[in-house]
Structures are given as structure tokens and as C-alpha cells.
Design a protein around this motif. Sequence first.
Motif: not given
Length: 258
Positions: A138-139, A173-174, A180-182, A223-224
Motif C-alpha cells: 500500500t502507499g 489481490l483478488l 478494497v480488501i475486506d 474476515e480478510i
Amino acid sequence: MLYFITIIILLIILYMSLKPKKKEKIIPLEKVVIPTLWHQILADNVLFYKKLTHKEQQLFCAKMVYFLDVTNIEAIHFKLEELDKLLIAASAVIPVFRFPTWHYANLNTVLIYPDYFDEDLQFSSKTEGRNIGGLVGTGRFENQMILSRKALHLGFQNKTDKGNTAIHEFIHLLDKADGVIDGIPAALLDKQFTIPYLQIIHKEMEAINNDKSDIRNYGGTSEIEFLAVAGEYFFERPKLFKRKHPELYTMLEACFVK
């Protein structure tokens, strides 16, 4: 004079916006040239590949060729070997192998470190707390993945532990494909299945946290991480996973087997 300059600039912007964009040239998979040495290397090291039919193996390799063509892989402080690249490409293809077409639009570079690293990406043997095997950047590391070479190889060497660090990160990544990664794979799962999916994973997470599940404990933290950990298990030990977790298996099958 300023008025005319402004008009000219606006016309240029308009022209550029209306100009047809050059399409990326994509070679049909059946025309991809596959190095002859790949088959034996993959058969020796990637169980998922070994279990495929000959025709499926050709398709698998073609997808690997495409991934390696569009993704930059950089080794940090060691010399990258052919097996390193092939294991990364295989890790990328496994979760999306059953998809007719897929491109990791949110990835352009994989950085591979020689060993596990800490939260500051330090991997020296003198660094304490080096326990990270992979992460999605990220970033300033957006669109990058960072992997430990040691964790990458271990994921394929141990064929009974239900885990694979690189596959874990590609599943993240999927998950991120919808922005968003959730832990909710909206890009993979039809909307009407979202609530049933959440109900199943919350039940499974509760079982993990009560020591009543064979899914790795890390899957109970969020959950992630549950999606990525369960996904590892799904691809590494599919028959056992189906027997132990039939409802969850059916749901993940709906995500990964198109």
C-alpha cells in the motif's frame, strides 16, 4: 492572445480525449510459446499443476507466460533463479486458473526478499520480529507485492500443511479487485451469495477461535485473513477441505471455479 492560447489548449485536450486509445496487444493463449523445461520443473514442485490433464497443463503454462510478460519480478539482495519466477507465476495462476480471462490490474511488481521480514521490511538476520512471509503493498508500495523467498518455496515444498504464502497474497489481490480488501470477494461472488457467505465464514471463524476447526488460527483474526487462509486450504488440500468443510467448499468453489 491569452484567450487564443486557452482555446488551443482546450482543443488539444479535447483531441487527446477523443483520440482512439491503442489497445494492448494480447497474444491468444494457444499461440504462446512455452519453454520446454517448464513442464518437469512444475511437475516436480507444484502439486496443483501435476494433477492437471496435459491440455490443462498447457493452458496453465500459457497463463504463466502472460503473467511473467506483464509483471516485473525483482530480487532484493540475491540472484533470482528460474524456479523463483516459476513459483511466483504458478501462485498467481492457481487462484484464477478456472477463469477464462483474468489480469491482475492491481499488480505490476513482485519484490522478493531472501528471507522473512518485519513490518519495516527489514530482513537482516540481526533484525528481531522477522515473521512476515508476504504482503500486498500500500502507499508507496501500491500495486506491488512483497514475498519472502523462503516462504515462497516452503509453500510448495510442504504439500500437507494446507498453507501457501504466495497463494495467500494473490487471494488478497483478488479480494482487492473491487477496490478494497475486506474479505468479501465481490468481484468473484455473485451479490445474492454475499449474506450466506458471511454467515458461513462467521460460523467457521467462531469454530477456529474455539479450537474446533482445522483451519489455521490466523483465519480467525478477521474476515480478510479468513478468505486468504481458507483459500490456501482450498487449493492445497481440496479433497480434505471438501470433506471437512462442505458448505464453505461449495461457496469458495463458486468464487474460484468459473
